[in-house]
Enzyme design. Structure first.
Site, short mmCIF file in Angstrom:
data_model
loop_
_atom_site.label_atom_id
_atom_site.label_comp_id
_atom_site.label_asym_id
_atom_site.label_seq_id
_atom_site.Cartn_x
_atom_site.Cartn_y
_atom_site.Cartn_z
N ASP A 143 -11.22 12.20 8.74
CA ASP A 143 -12.13 12.29 7.59
C ASP A 143 -13.18 13.37 7.86
O ASP A 143 -13.78 13.40 8.93
CB ASP A 143 -12.81 10.93 7.36
CG ASP A 143 -13.44 10.84 5.98
OD1 ASP A 143 -12.96 11.54 5.06
OD2 ASP A 143 -14.41 10.08 5.81
N HIS A 150 -23.39 16.45 -0.56
CA HIS A 150 -23.45 15.12 0.06
C HIS A 150 -24.16 15.20 1.42
O HIS A 150 -25.06 14.40 1.71
CB HIS A 150 -22.03 14.57 0.23
CG HIS A 150 -21.96 13.31 1.04
ND1 HIS A 150 -22.43 12.10 0.55
CD2 HIS A 150 -21.50 13.07 2.29
CE1 HIS A 150 -22.24 11.16 1.48
NE2 HIS A 150 -21.69 11.72 2.54
N GLU A 216 -16.86 5.58 -0.97
CA GLU A 216 -17.06 7.02 -0.94
C GLU A 216 -15.95 7.67 -1.75
O GLU A 216 -14.76 7.47 -1.47
CB GLU A 216 -17.05 7.57 0.50
CG GLU A 216 -18.30 7.17 1.29
CD GLU A 216 -18.38 7.81 2.67
OE1 GLU A 216 -17.36 8.35 3.14
OE2 GLU A 216 -19.47 7.77 3.27
N GLU A 218 -13.60 10.42 -2.49
CA GLU A 218 -13.06 11.53 -1.72
C GLU A 218 -11.71 11.95 -2.28
O GLU A 218 -11.08 11.23 -3.05
CB GLU A 218 -12.88 11.14 -0.23
CG GLU A 218 -14.18 10.69 0.42
CD GLU A 218 -14.11 10.69 1.94
OE1 GLU A 218 -13.21 11.34 2.52
OE2 GLU A 218 -14.98 10.03 2.56
N ASP A 250 -13.15 5.97 0.85
CA ASP A 250 -13.50 5.68 2.25
C ASP A 250 -14.57 4.59 2.25
O ASP A 250 -15.77 4.86 2.37
CB ASP A 250 -14.01 6.98 2.91
CG ASP A 250 -14.48 6.78 4.33
OD1 ASP A 250 -14.04 5.82 4.98
OD2 ASP A 250 -15.31 7.59 4.79
N ARG A 254 -22.48 0.29 5.50
CA ARG A 254 -23.62 1.11 5.93
C ARG A 254 -24.48 0.44 7.00
O ARG A 254 -25.03 1.12 7.87
CB ARG A 254 -24.49 1.46 4.72
CG ARG A 254 -23.78 2.20 3.61
CD ARG A 254 -23.33 3.56 4.04
NE ARG A 254 -22.72 4.29 2.94
CZ ARG A 254 -21.93 5.36 3.09
NH1 ARG A 254 -21.65 5.80 4.31
NH2 ARG A 254 -21.43 5.98 2.05
N GLN A 257 -22.63 0.75 10.19
CA GLN A 257 -22.61 2.16 10.56
C GLN A 257 -23.93 2.58 11.21
O GLN A 257 -23.96 3.27 12.23
CB GLN A 257 -22.35 3.00 9.30
CG GLN A 257 -22.17 4.50 9.53
CD GLN A 257 -21.84 5.24 8.22
OE1 GLN A 257 -21.71 4.64 7.16
NE2 GLN A 257 -21.70 6.54 8.31
N LYS A 270 -15.98 1.94 9.17
CA LYS A 270 -15.06 2.66 8.28
C LYS A 270 -13.60 2.27 8.51
O LYS A 270 -12.73 2.78 7.80
CB LYS A 270 -15.21 4.16 8.52
CG LYS A 270 -16.63 4.66 8.25
CD LYS A 270 -16.62 5.82 7.34
CE LYS A 270 -18.00 6.35 7.07
NZ LYS A 270 -18.07 6.90 5.72
N THR A 274 -9.13 1.95 4.02
CA THR A 274 -9.24 3.19 3.26
C THR A 274 -8.21 3.09 2.15
O THR A 274 -7.04 2.84 2.43
CB THR A 274 -8.97 4.42 4.14
OG1 THR A 274 -9.90 4.43 5.23
CG2 THR A 274 -9.09 5.72 3.34
N GLU A 391 -26.07 7.46 -1.65
CA GLU A 391 -26.72 8.61 -2.28
C GLU A 391 -27.31 8.26 -3.64
O GLU A 391 -28.41 8.70 -3.97
CB GLU A 391 -25.67 9.69 -2.50
CG GLU A 391 -25.72 10.86 -1.56
CD GLU A 391 -24.63 11.85 -1.93
OE1 GLU A 391 -23.45 11.58 -1.64
OE2 GLU A 391 -24.95 12.88 -2.52
MN MN Z 1 -15.99 9.55 4.32
#
Ligand code: MN
Length: 453
Positions: A143, A150, A216, A218, A250, A254, A257, A270, A274, A391
């Site tokens: 990834d 971002h 996420e 992607e 993804d 948080r 993480q 993560k 996925t 975000e």
């Molecule tokens: Mn990602």
């Protein structure tokens, strides 16, 4: 030998072509004759490798077995290319000229101008769209972090004085992800448990269900031919190594993480799932939509020579629109449509997939057929184009040096609920499509995941 040009157009891109599968002729549809993305159907007799056309699937092995699938010179495509539970390494690693010939052969069979006999023989194999399986057996998954918008937004939350690390404009930052937990759209999103940071210094961390579950938006790139160990790809070779693109979510925990990521990067935050769209849209289908990436701001360095090239500068990007929508258990109960969270332009990336793949192999690392590259969260400069909740809400309610005015939860319009992160029952859908004057619209379908406790 002519150079490989991913933007080269041929008969298969002619926007006037129609299919005898009439549902493919809807100009607003994702799956016209000009797309023909690959997928894998769970059928009663086993998995079937298919292309999608309109609202139908065409299993390709029986068409090849019947001798119907031939290139312009009459050379057949072997049935074995389309065997198995996933897109086979042999199919993925066809040389570009053979990939083009296969696309042309499939398009001819499905074209409205095909003979009645051909249409009948092929039509006998068409299936309804049923349960679609994970289309590729992902060998390795990497990834990236290729959207500068971002990276800048996230960097501003963590390091307002220096949002981008010094390496960002020199190399596509990435990490080795987890391949075993890549699944097709529809797989339930089981909320992971894990360690969260201590509430105060000197205290122990807590273990429990993730409280800051995020998505996420992607794009995924599926590797076709790859490279041998110790033999890095040139930038042009890297472009040629791409088989196709899919949507990729993804999922990210948080809070996990935040506690685990230093110093080696994301791990359990993560690796629990996925999700990818069930369709792989070929690079050939995307040829009309190749375009330069967004111009680098004045003063940014030019990439080093191994990440710089005329072809990449001209056509390294893909002009695709990407959209995220959310529904909640209550909004679905109320019969409300899913609410748009963001929409972004995939052309606004800082690094192209060819640059990511070339960088990946520049150490000598080998990429193999079916390897998966994630683009990183796709965001644009505006609030409407932020590709994850972190975000969109500017980091929820967690203490960090943030402007308080931008810690805004998402309001679910249909119910008045608020979201900083995902709650059980929430369903996130990614969609993507390419449109431009003079070309048929090509879509990626949908990539869906619903959170369960
Ligand atoms: Mn990602």
């Amino acid at each position: 030998m002519t150079r490989y040009d991913p933007a080269a157009l041929d008969d298969t891109h002619d926007p006037a072509r129609q299919s005898w599968v009439t549902s493919a002729n809807d100009p607003a549809g994702d799956f016209p004759l000009q797309n023909l993305p690959w997928c894998v159907l769970r059928a009663e007799e086993g998995a079937r490798v298919c292309v999608r056309i309109g609202d139908r699937l065409l299993p390709v092995a029986p068409v090849a077995a019947a001798g119907l699938l031939r290139d312009g010179a009459g050379r057949p495509f072997e049935e074995e290319l389309f065997a198995g539970d996933h897109l086979s390494p042999a199919l993925l690693s066809l040389p570009p000229a053979r990939r083009r010939a296969l696309r042309a052969a499939l398009a001819d069979l499905l074209d409205a101008r095909a003979s009645a006999g051909t249409a009948a023989a092929v039509g006998a194999h068409l299936r309804e769209v049923g349960e679609l399986l994970t289309p590729i057996r992902v060998g390795d998954y990497t990834d990236f972090y290729a959207s500068v918008h971002h990276a800048t937004h996230v960097g501003m939350m963590l390091r307002p004085e220096q949002p981008l690390m010094p390496n960002y404009k020199w190399l596509p930052v990435g990490y080795h992800g987890r391949a075993s937990s890549v699944r097709a759209s529809g797989e339930p999103v089981r909320r992971p448990s894990g360690q969260r940071a201590p509430a105060a210094e000197g205290e122990a961390p807590s273990f429990g269900p993730c409280q800051m579950l995020d998505y996420e938006l992607e794009v995924g790139a599926v590797i076709g031919r790859g490279n041998d160990l110790g033999a890095p790809l040139t930038l042009e070779g890297a472009e040629e190594a791409l088989f196709g693109l899919c949507l990729l979510n993804d999922w990210s925990a948080r809070d996990l993480q935040r506690w685990e990521y230093q110093p080696l990067g994301p791990f359990l935050a993560k690796n629990f799932l996925t999700t990818i769209s069930p369709y792989v849209v070929t690079m050939e289908a995307l040829a009309p939509f190749r375009a330069p990436l967004e111009a680098r701001p004045a003063g940014d360095p030019a990439p080093l020579p191994h990440l710089r090239g005329e072809l990449d500068a001209r056509a390294g990007g893909v002009a695709a629109r990407l959209r995220v929508t959310l529904s909640t258990a209550r909004s679905r109960e109320a019969g409300a449509p899913a609410q748009r969270l963001s929409e972004a332009d995939f052309r606004l990336m800082y690094w192209s997939f060819a640059q990511m793949a070339a960088h990946h192999t520049s150490s000598g690392c080998d990429l193999r057929p079916g390897d998966l590259l994630g683009s990183g969260t796709v965001s644009g400069p505006t609030r409407e184009a932020r590709g994850c909740l972190l975000e969109l809400t500017w980091d929820g309610a967690v203490g960090s040096p943030l402007p308080t005015t931008s810690r805004t939860p998402i309001a679910v319009e249909a119910t008045g609920e608020q979201r900083r992160f995902l709650l059980d029952g929430d369903e996130v859908t990614l969609e993507g499509w390419c449109e431009r004057a003079g070309a048929r619209r090509v879509g990626f379908g949908r990539c869906v995941g619903r959170v369960v406790g």
